[in-house]
Design an enzyme around this catalytic site. Structure first.
Site, PDB file in Angstrom:
ATOM      1  N   ARG A  14       0.841  -1.201   0.000  1.00 59.29           N
ATOM      2  CA  ARG A  14       0.000   0.000   0.000  1.00 59.29           C
ATOM      3  C   ARG A  14       0.875   1.249   0.000  1.00 59.29           C
ATOM      4  O   ARG A  14       1.110   1.860  -1.028  1.00 59.29           O
ATOM      5  CB  ARG A  14      -0.953  -0.025   1.196  1.00 59.29           C
ATOM      6  CG  ARG A  14      -2.160   0.914   1.055  1.00 59.29           C
ATOM      7  CD  ARG A  14      -1.860   2.376   1.325  1.00 59.29           C
ATOM      8  NE  ARG A  14      -1.329   2.651   2.645  1.00 59.29           N
ATOM      9  CZ  ARG A  14      -0.931   3.845   3.055  1.00 59.29           C
ATOM     10  NH1 ARG A  14      -0.992   4.891   2.230  1.00 59.29           N
ATOM     11  NH2 ARG A  14      -0.417   4.021   4.256  1.00 59.29           N
ATOM     12  N   ASP A  15       1.399   1.615   1.144  1.00 60.78           N
ATOM     13  CA  ASP A  15       2.207   2.835   1.219  1.00 60.78           C
ATOM     14  C   ASP A  15       3.465   2.711   0.371  1.00 60.78           C
ATOM     15  O   ASP A  15       3.967   3.701  -0.160  1.00 60.78           O
ATOM     16  CB  ASP A  15       2.570   3.118   2.680  1.00 60.78           C
ATOM     17  CG  ASP A  15       3.028   4.550   2.895  1.00 60.78           C
ATOM     18  OD1 ASP A  15       2.658   5.421   2.088  1.00 60.78           O
ATOM     19  OD2 ASP A  15       3.753   4.800   3.864  1.00 60.78           O
ATOM     20  N   HIS A 207       4.577   4.894  12.494  1.00 60.66           N
ATOM     21  CA  HIS A 207       4.820   4.782  11.055  1.00 60.66           C
ATOM     22  C   HIS A 207       5.885   5.813  10.689  1.00 60.66           C
ATOM     23  O   HIS A 207       5.665   7.023  10.839  1.00 60.66           O
ATOM     24  CB  HIS A 207       3.522   5.057  10.292  1.00 60.66           C
ATOM     25  CG  HIS A 207       3.670   5.035   8.807  1.00 60.66           C
ATOM     26  ND1 HIS A 207       3.378   3.919   8.060  1.00 60.66           N
ATOM     27  CD2 HIS A 207       4.075   5.986   7.925  1.00 60.66           C
ATOM     28  CE1 HIS A 207       3.593   4.190   6.770  1.00 60.66           C
ATOM     29  NE2 HIS A 207       4.025   5.439   6.668  1.00 60.66           N
ATOM     30  N   HIS A 209       9.086   7.365   8.072  1.00 59.74           N
ATOM     31  CA  HIS A 209       9.733   7.471   6.760  1.00 59.74           C
ATOM     32  C   HIS A 209      11.203   7.830   6.974  1.00 59.74           C
ATOM     33  O   HIS A 209      11.568   8.475   7.953  1.00 59.74           O
ATOM     34  CB  HIS A 209       9.032   8.522   5.901  1.00 59.74           C
ATOM     35  CG  HIS A 209       7.731   8.049   5.330  1.00 59.74           C
ATOM     36  ND1 HIS A 209       7.385   8.208   4.006  1.00 59.74           N
ATOM     37  CD2 HIS A 209       6.683   7.402   5.901  1.00 59.74           C
ATOM     38  CE1 HIS A 209       6.188   7.691   3.787  1.00 59.74           C
ATOM     39  NE2 HIS A 209       5.736   7.198   4.933  1.00 59.74           N
ATOM     40  N   CYS A 240       4.489   9.550   0.149  1.00 55.78           N
ATOM     41  CA  CYS A 240       3.131  10.105   0.155  1.00 55.78           C
ATOM     42  C   CYS A 240       2.955  11.000  -1.064  1.00 55.78           C
ATOM     43  O   CYS A 240       3.683  11.986  -1.217  1.00 55.78           O
ATOM     44  CB  CYS A 240       2.883  10.901   1.441  1.00 55.78           C
ATOM     45  SG  CYS A 240       1.250  11.686   1.483  1.00 55.78           S
ATOM     46  N   ASN A 249       9.516   4.569   3.133  1.00 47.60           N
ATOM     47  CA  ASN A 249       9.372   4.042   4.481  1.00 47.60           C
ATOM     48  C   ASN A 249      10.695   3.469   4.971  1.00 47.60           C
ATOM     49  O   ASN A 249      11.616   3.219   4.190  1.00 47.60           O
ATOM     50  CB  ASN A 249       8.339   2.914   4.485  1.00 47.60           C
ATOM     51  CG  ASN A 249       6.966   3.374   4.088  1.00 47.60           C
ATOM     52  OD1 ASN A 249       6.189   3.820   4.915  1.00 47.60           O
ATOM     53  ND2 ASN A 249       6.651   3.260   2.802  1.00 47.60           N
TER      54      ASN A 249
END
Length: 313
Positions: A14-15, A207, A209, A240, A249
């Site tokens: 996903r991300d 979460h 990055h 993002c 990430n």
């Protein structure tokens, strides 16, 4: 005292993919998810239910979840939703956990969701309650909790207030997201500690990055401060699409190496994770940001760079 175990949520499907120019076919996303389950992942972000014109990589959310219908019961698939429309879409699928999102600054919330920061909290609360009423697990992420790409610093007191309000809806956890990768370890430690105290006994997820090369150090600080769960993406891919320069990430294999060597169990197999990263690099036709999948584990094992094809390992 450090924990004996740390839970990881694998977010590469996903991300990790949402900011890529190359559109990953549905079957290749499913293969990526299955590679990570084989490596030990138990919770995975697999899709987001957002507008296809804004995030084309996520246009096949329903198809991805349909392709994962035979997963074991102990595997938790997570679908990210930004609003009630997305939540209703998600609830029509077999997704096992709903992930709501709110944003810690008005400027970013307006660009991301067309609302103020506290309005995004109210929407997230409605999503959590809707999911729970439908018998699904639900959690929530506070985006830009450590800094905003448009306003700069974010007041920690505001983030704590958001978390306290969200806790009233009884989500399974509340995550703090360094969406643009500006946090440093002291910042992470302080905010995780404050939010943990404010929402106890609801666990805190983090979460991170690695935009400014502080991601792994921040993960260590989060664990020290009592975060129960960390997000990571295979190969360190991600970003993002709504935040300038918000690059990847923290890499799952790099995080595993640090935790494993520190005596913290994750349930992942580092060798299989590295093999999956090598496969993913081939699929993406480029080298990935992660370090451990290039350098290898230590002490050295029999793992050698695997000759990869686009069909897999």
């Amino acid at each position: 005292m450090y924990p004996d175990t740390v839970e990881l949520v694998e977010v590469s499907a996903r991300d990790g993919l949402q900011n890529e120019n190359m559109v990953f076919p549905t079957e290749r996303k499913i293969a990526l998810i299955r590679h990570m389950i084989a490596a030990g992942a138990k919770r995975l972000e697999v899709a987001s239910f957002v507008r296809a014109d804004r995030v084309p990589q996520m246009a096949d959310a329903e198809a991805v979840i349909a392709g994962l219908s035979a997963l074991p019961e102990d595997i938790v698939t997570i679908g990210l939703v930004m609003n009630k429309r997305g939540a209703l879409r998600a609830l029509e699928t077999a997704i096992r956990q709903i992930g709501a999102v709110c944003v810690a600054s008005d400027s970013f919330a307006q660009r991301n969701q067309g609302q103020t920061s506290m309005e995004s909290v109210d929407v997230a609360i409605d999503i959590i309650r809707l999911a729970r009423a439908e018998g699904r697990s639900a959690q929530v992420t506070i985006g830009a909790a450590f800094g905003c790409p448009f306003e700069g610093e974010v007041d920690p007191a505001h983030v704590v207030a958001m978390a306290e309000r969200l806790a009233e809806a009884e989500p399974s956890e509340i995550a703090l997201a360094d969406t643009i990768g500006v946090a440093v370890p002291q910042h992470v430690s302080d905010l995780v500690s404050k939010v943990r105290e404010a929402i106890h006994p609801i666990p805190v997820r983090v979460h991170l990055h690695n935009t400014r090369n502080t991601g792994i150090a921040n993960a260590w600080a989060a664990v020290q401060a009592g975060a129960a769960t960390l997000d990571s993406a295979l190969g360190g891919i991600g970003g993002c699409p709504f935040a300038p320069a918000a690059t990847g990430n923290i890499a799952t294999e790099d995080l595993l190496y640090m935790l494993d060597r520190s005596g913290m169990a994750t349930g992942f197999d580092l060798t299989r994770t590295i093999e999956a990263a090598q496969w993913l690099s081939t699929q993406m036709e480029r080298g990935l940001p992660a370090m451990v999948s290039r350098a290898g584990p230590f002490p050295c094992s029999a793992l050698q760079p695997t000759k990869m094809t686009k069909d897999g390992i």
